[in-house]
Scaffold this motif. Structure first.
Motif, PDB file in Angstrom:
ATOM      1  N   VAL A 176       0.854  -1.367  -0.119  1.00 17.12           N
ATOM      2  CA  VAL A 176       0.036   0.011  -0.014  1.00 17.12           C
ATOM      3  C   VAL A 176       0.982   1.195   0.249  1.00 17.12           C
ATOM      4  O   VAL A 176       1.776   1.401   0.505  1.00 17.12           O
ATOM      5  CB  VAL A 176      -1.148   0.048   1.211  1.00 17.12           C
ATOM      6  CG1 VAL A 176      -1.897   1.094   1.185  1.00 17.12           C
ATOM      7  CG2 VAL A 176      -1.741  -1.360   1.383  1.00 17.12           C
ATOM      8  N   GLY A 177       0.721   2.188  -0.891  1.00 22.77           N
ATOM      9  CA  GLY A 177       1.481   3.238  -0.915  1.00 22.77           C
ATOM     10  C   GLY A 177       1.236   4.255  -2.185  1.00 22.77           C
ATOM     11  O   GLY A 177      -0.011   4.092  -2.764  1.00 22.77           O
ATOM     12  N   PHE A 178       2.260   5.021  -2.510  1.00 29.64           N
ATOM     13  CA  PHE A 178       2.020   6.026  -3.534  1.00 29.64           C
ATOM     14  C   PHE A 178       2.873   5.704  -4.700  1.00 29.64           C
ATOM     15  O   PHE A 178       4.083   5.470  -4.736  1.00 29.64           O
ATOM     16  CB  PHE A 178       2.364   7.398  -2.953  1.00 29.64           C
ATOM     17  CG  PHE A 178       1.605   7.914  -1.795  1.00 29.64           C
ATOM     18  CD1 PHE A 178       0.696   8.802  -1.910  1.00 29.64           C
ATOM     19  CD2 PHE A 178       2.056   7.240  -0.548  1.00 29.64           C
ATOM     20  CE1 PHE A 178      -0.027   8.830  -0.837  1.00 29.64           C
ATOM     21  CE2 PHE A 178       1.214   7.690   0.783  1.00 29.64           C
ATOM     22  CZ  PHE A 178       0.389   8.471   0.391  1.00 29.64           C
ATOM     23  N   VAL A 179       2.291   5.911  -5.793  1.00 27.47           N
ATOM     24  CA  VAL A 179       2.648   5.676  -7.165  1.00 27.47           C
ATOM     25  C   VAL A 179       2.006   6.167  -8.127  1.00 27.47           C
ATOM     26  O   VAL A 179       0.639   6.274  -7.943  1.00 27.47           O
ATOM     27  CB  VAL A 179       3.232   4.014  -7.430  1.00 27.47           C
ATOM     28  CG1 VAL A 179       1.945   3.473  -7.570  1.00 27.47           C
ATOM     29  CG2 VAL A 179       3.922   3.826  -8.535  1.00 27.47           C
ATOM     30  N   ARG A 180       2.635   6.481  -9.447  1.00 31.15           N
ATOM     31  CA  ARG A 180       1.632   7.190 -10.539  1.00 31.15           C
ATOM     32  C   ARG A 180       1.360   5.955 -11.510  1.00 31.15           C
ATOM     33  O   ARG A 180       2.015   5.179 -11.370  1.00 31.15           O
ATOM     34  CB  ARG A 180       2.483   8.251 -11.231  1.00 31.15           C
ATOM     35  CG  ARG A 180       2.597   9.461 -10.354  1.00 31.15           C
ATOM     36  CD  ARG A 180       3.298  10.765 -11.204  1.00 31.15           C
ATOM     37  NE  ARG A 180       3.774  11.725 -10.629  1.00 31.15           N
ATOM     38  CZ  ARG A 180       4.631  12.028  -9.829  1.00 31.15           C
ATOM     39  NH1 ARG A 180       5.553  11.059  -9.881  1.00 31.15           N
ATOM     40  NH2 ARG A 180       4.753  13.248  -9.005  1.00 31.15           N
TER      41      ARG A 180
END
Length: 502
Positions: free
Chosen positions: A26-30
């Motif tokens: 779970v996290g941040f990515v484009r």
């Protein structure tokens, strides 16, 4: 043939609750602009009820990934902690994971005041309280999607240390040597190759006193989610890299996080707050090909350890320890752990009592004669019986199997026949585990005992339609016999209580 490119179509993902090697990141990515979502993935999302928002963004939905190439095709991962962790998971031997993209990465050099609130996207809540409830799908955000994923064994939040890291000035740009006019020189020696410069000019994220406090606060919330609702999932979390200002005073001396993060977490009380059989801390960080564009060129090691655990589960069984398992494609582990710090047992009070040594509470990665390897595979549990992570993973397998057996008897009458069928199902699994070496005993009768009869249920249980089964077993790596209680209510609510596991 020039210009000919072959692309392998992705297979329709299949849920496999009996597996014990799947991770959820779970996290941040484009998203990669203009890349369509494969039709089979769209179908899977719709069929499993994950299609509330636009599918093209793949925002805050669990995306099943079975190949690294599938992830790289969908997400612009370079320079993100989530991307580096997923890459390391597959590099170490993982075969399937879920990725929950909760948003785009934050801007470079964003202050902590702007970064810290983004942690709410990983698991909304307040303090140690989380907002998600098992019966309201609308509350499943970030890590709470685990409530709808019955085949996940490991949860990773690779962005968490960077979200709470202290604000620091960027590193100065590399100094360029002065240029000279080109001239012809007879018998000149070749110029030395230029030294590779760090692609990122940002320093590696480090935690000060406030950073460690916020990090521990958030892990306490995740721990509460797992211990109450998803007891078959283990959180694998990296200890943040320490800043020189992180110092705690306890038991008559100062504990410097740079010298020993484990002792610092003990001195501040953070470790006692997050200590659980459901929490596995890992340290130090790693330099890999996937971390080249990250600040400082280092990635948090959750993906490395989760991949090793997945590989071990597939090859030997999840109950085996991963100690001495090799780490592939790792250029450097940083910082190097001092061997003197490994043996240190910090005091716990004025009476002279001491706590566990570092390798007994933290899963450590380090160098050996055979290269970088896993040096310890443990949880943070305060109970020595639940410290060996293999024991906790064995319990997760049992819990998942008992949950399936309980669901199969959900619509059966609470009779002696139903009780016997449940006992047979659970005993069948335990016999297979005993034959594989997961349980200790010269015979199945010595290794385990399963009961579901009038001795495990009161008259109130029978009148309320509750089915209660008790399982006792001797895990090969455990210090004592483990007791598990399964309760199935008439309305379908299933609860499992491993005694001593918290």
């Amino acid at each position: 043939m020039s210009g000919l490119v072959f692309e392998v179509d992705t297979r329709a993902p299949v849920s496999a609750p009996e597996r014990a090697d799947l991770a959820c990141f779970v996290g941040f990515v484009r998203r990669v602009p203009g890349t369509p979502v494969p039709l089979d993935l769209q179908q899977w999302l719709v069929e499993h009820g994950w299609s509330a928002g636009p599918l093209s963004a793949l925002g805050d939905v669990p995306v099943p990934i079975e190949r690294w190439s599938d992830f790289a095709r969908l997400f612009d991962w370079e320079g993100t902690y989530l991307g580096a962790a997923v890459r390391s998971f597959f590099t170490q031997g993982g075969r399937k994971c879920y990725v929950v993209r909760v948003g785009d990465p934050w801007p470079a050099l964003a202050p902590r005041a702007a970064r810290a609130p983004l942690a709410q996207k990983l698991l909304p809540g307040l303090g140690a309280l989380f907002e998600a409830t098992p019966h309201d799908r609308g509350t499943w955000k970030g890590a709470a999607h685990l409530l709808g994923l019955d085949d996940v064994s490991f949860l990773c939040l690779p962005d968490l240390p960077a979200l709470f890291a202290m604000d620091e000035e960027p590193l100065p740009p590399p100094v360029q040597p002065p240029s000279h006019p080109e001239v012809f020189v007879d018998c000149s020696t070749p110029a030395p190759a230029p030294v590779e410069q760090q692609p990122s000019h940002q320093p590696v994220p480090r935690a000060d006193t406030e950073g460690y406090t916020r990090w521990a606060d958030f892990l306490e919330r995740v721990k509460a989610l797992l211990s109450r609702h998803v007891r078959e999932v283990q959180l694998v979390a990296a200890i943040p890299l320490p800043h020189a200002s992180a110092v705690a005073h306890a038991h008559g001396r100062d504990w410097v996080a740079e010298e020993n993060p484990h002792a610092y977490l003990l001195a501040t009380g953070h470790l006692s707050r997050i200590a659980s059989a459901f929490v596995q801390l890992v340290y130090p960080w790693a330099r890999t090909p996937g971390s080249a564009l990250l600040p400082g060129g280092l990635e948090s090691p959750e993906g490395l350890l989760s991949g090793v655990l997945a590989r071990s589960a597939l090859l030997r069984g999840t109950f085996h320890s991963a100690v001495q398992a090799g780490l592939a494609d790792v250029h450097e582990l940083s910082p190097r752990v001092d061997r003197g710090a490994l043996a240190l047992r910090p005091p716990t009070g004025p009476g002279g009592a001491t706590d566990s040594a570092w390798p007994e509470r933290v899963s450590l990665l380090g160098y050996t004669a055979g290269g970088p390897r896993v040096l310890s595979d443990v949880t943070t549990s305060p109970s020595a019986s639940w410290r060996q992570a293999g024991v906790c993973r064995l319990l997760s397998v049992l819990i998942r199997a008992m949950r399936r057996a309980g669901v199969q008897t959900l619509f059966e009458p609470s009779s002696e026949r139903t009780w016997r069928e449940l006992v047979y199902r659970v005993e069948g699994l335990l016999v297979r585990l005993w034959e594989a070496g997961a349980l200790r005993g010269t015979s199945p009768r010595d290794a385990f005992q399963v009961r579901c009869d009038r001795t495990t249920m009161t008259q109130d249980d029978l009148d309320a339609g509750r089915l209660v089964a008790e399982v006792e077993f001797d895990a090969a790596a455990a210090l004592e016999r483990i007791h598990v209680v399964l309760t199935l209510a008439e309305e379908g609510v299933l609860s499992l209580l491993p005694e001593g596991a918290s």
